[in-house]
Design a protein around this motif. Structure first.
Motif, PDB file in Angstrom:
ATOM      1  N   MET A 131       0.850  -1.178   0.000  1.00 40.72           N
ATOM      2  CA  MET A 131       0.000   0.000   0.000  1.00 40.72           C
ATOM      3  C   MET A 131       0.892   1.237   0.000  1.00 40.72           C
ATOM      4  O   MET A 131       1.871   1.318   0.723  1.00 40.72           O
ATOM      5  N   TYR A 132       0.526   2.229  -0.794  1.00 43.33           N
ATOM      6  CA  TYR A 132       1.335   3.430  -0.891  1.00 43.33           C
ATOM      7  C   TYR A 132       0.503   4.635  -0.457  1.00 43.33           C
ATOM      8  O   TYR A 132      -0.648   4.769  -0.812  1.00 43.33           O
ATOM      9  N   HIS A 153      -5.428   1.945  -3.073  1.00 41.26           N
ATOM     10  CA  HIS A 153      -5.603   2.445  -1.709  1.00 41.26           C
ATOM     11  C   HIS A 153      -6.777   3.417  -1.591  1.00 41.26           C
ATOM     12  O   HIS A 153      -7.248   3.695  -0.492  1.00 41.26           O
ATOM     13  N   ALA A 193      -3.167  -4.936  -4.967  1.00 42.05           N
ATOM     14  CA  ALA A 193      -2.518  -4.118  -3.941  1.00 42.05           C
ATOM     15  C   ALA A 193      -1.041  -3.912  -4.233  1.00 42.05           C
ATOM     16  O   ALA A 193      -0.477  -2.861  -3.883  1.00 42.05           O
ATOM     17  N   ASP A 225      -0.975  -1.281  -6.664  1.00 41.98           N
ATOM     18  CA  ASP A 225      -1.793  -0.156  -6.196  1.00 41.98           C
ATOM     19  C   ASP A 225      -2.724   0.338  -7.301  1.00 41.98           C
ATOM     20  O   ASP A 225      -2.821   1.537  -7.573  1.00 41.98           O
ATOM     21  N   ILE A 266      -0.124   7.996  -7.358  1.00 40.07           N
ATOM     22  CA  ILE A 266      -0.324   7.277  -6.101  1.00 40.07           C
ATOM     23  C   ILE A 266       0.316   7.942  -4.891  1.00 40.07           C
ATOM     24  O   ILE A 266      -0.074   7.669  -3.763  1.00 40.07           O
TER      25      ILE A 266
END
Length: 218
Positions: free
Chosen positions: A1-2, A63, A86, A89, A185
């Motif tokens: 996750m970012y 996310h 994920a 992302d 992101i």
């Protein structure tokens, strides 16, 4: 996750200053008809942004939709999360009846220093408006991500909370049209705009993500 790297009070104060003292070289608050197309394909997805890539399908950051099966798109449509990754992302939404144009994903990575455009809805609903910012493509930045996932790009177009999932666009010289280069992101450092660095999932990973979804026969 970012996630975006930020300090909330500093960001709010700095962003307010930018809105009051914005320069045309960085922010395009009154875009030409050429830029209007990029605004039209960029939609609001929950607290973030997204890009319409095909009839009834919107691409966004994973996310942005994490933990949701359904999420509001442009505050009036129900978007259903049909596929997500994920590690990349990325997430794909099915949005029935979304009335806006689509954009294609560019095939080749541009040269470093190529002009790029980022479009999205920064700062969640505190602003409630769409912004278009200009910058330069800065190359691949895989080494700053953990875990390392190939295909992440760096660019200098300013983005903020709420821009996640929005498009990074580049002009295809051969077709003389704007195309999707990446999905934004994250962003690093907001205190010095001249040194702004942002990250996007690149076109190569987007293509792989979409191929994986279509191969499932959806």
């Amino acid at each position: 996750m970012y996630r975006h790297v930020l300090r909330i009070p500093t960001v709010i104060a700095w962003f307010a200053a930018v809105i009051l003292a914005v320069t045309p070289a960085v922010w395009a608050s009154a875009p030409s008809s050429e830029f209007q197309y990029l605004r039209d394909v960029t939609v609001k997805v929950g607290g973030g942004s997204g890009v319409k890539i095909q009839a009834d399908y919107v691409l966004t950051a994973q996310h942005v939709v994490e933990g949701f099966n359904f999420i509001r798109v442009d505050k009036k449509y129900d978007g259903r999360v049909v596929y997500q990754d994920a590690n990349r992302d990325l997430a794909l939404l099915y949005v029935d009846g979304l009335n806006c144009p689509c954009i294609d994903v560019i095939e080749k990575r541009p040269a470093v220093d190529t002009p790029v455009i980022a479009v999205g809805f920064p700062m969640f609903d505190s602003l409630g408006v769409q912004f278009l910012t200009e910058g330069r493509f800065m190359g691949v930045i895989d080494n700053i991500f953990e875990p390392v996932v190939h295909g992440k790009y760096a660019h200098s177009a300013p983005i903020y909370f709420g821009n996640s999932g929005g498009g990074l666009y580049v002009k295809d010289a051969l077709r003389n049209t704007w195309m999707l280069l990446g999905v934004n992101i994250l962003s690093f450092g907001y205190d010095v705009p001249a040194q702004h660095l942002a990250g996007a999932v690149g076109n190569e990973e987007i293509r792989k993500f979409l191929i994986n979804y279509w191969m499932q026969g959806k």
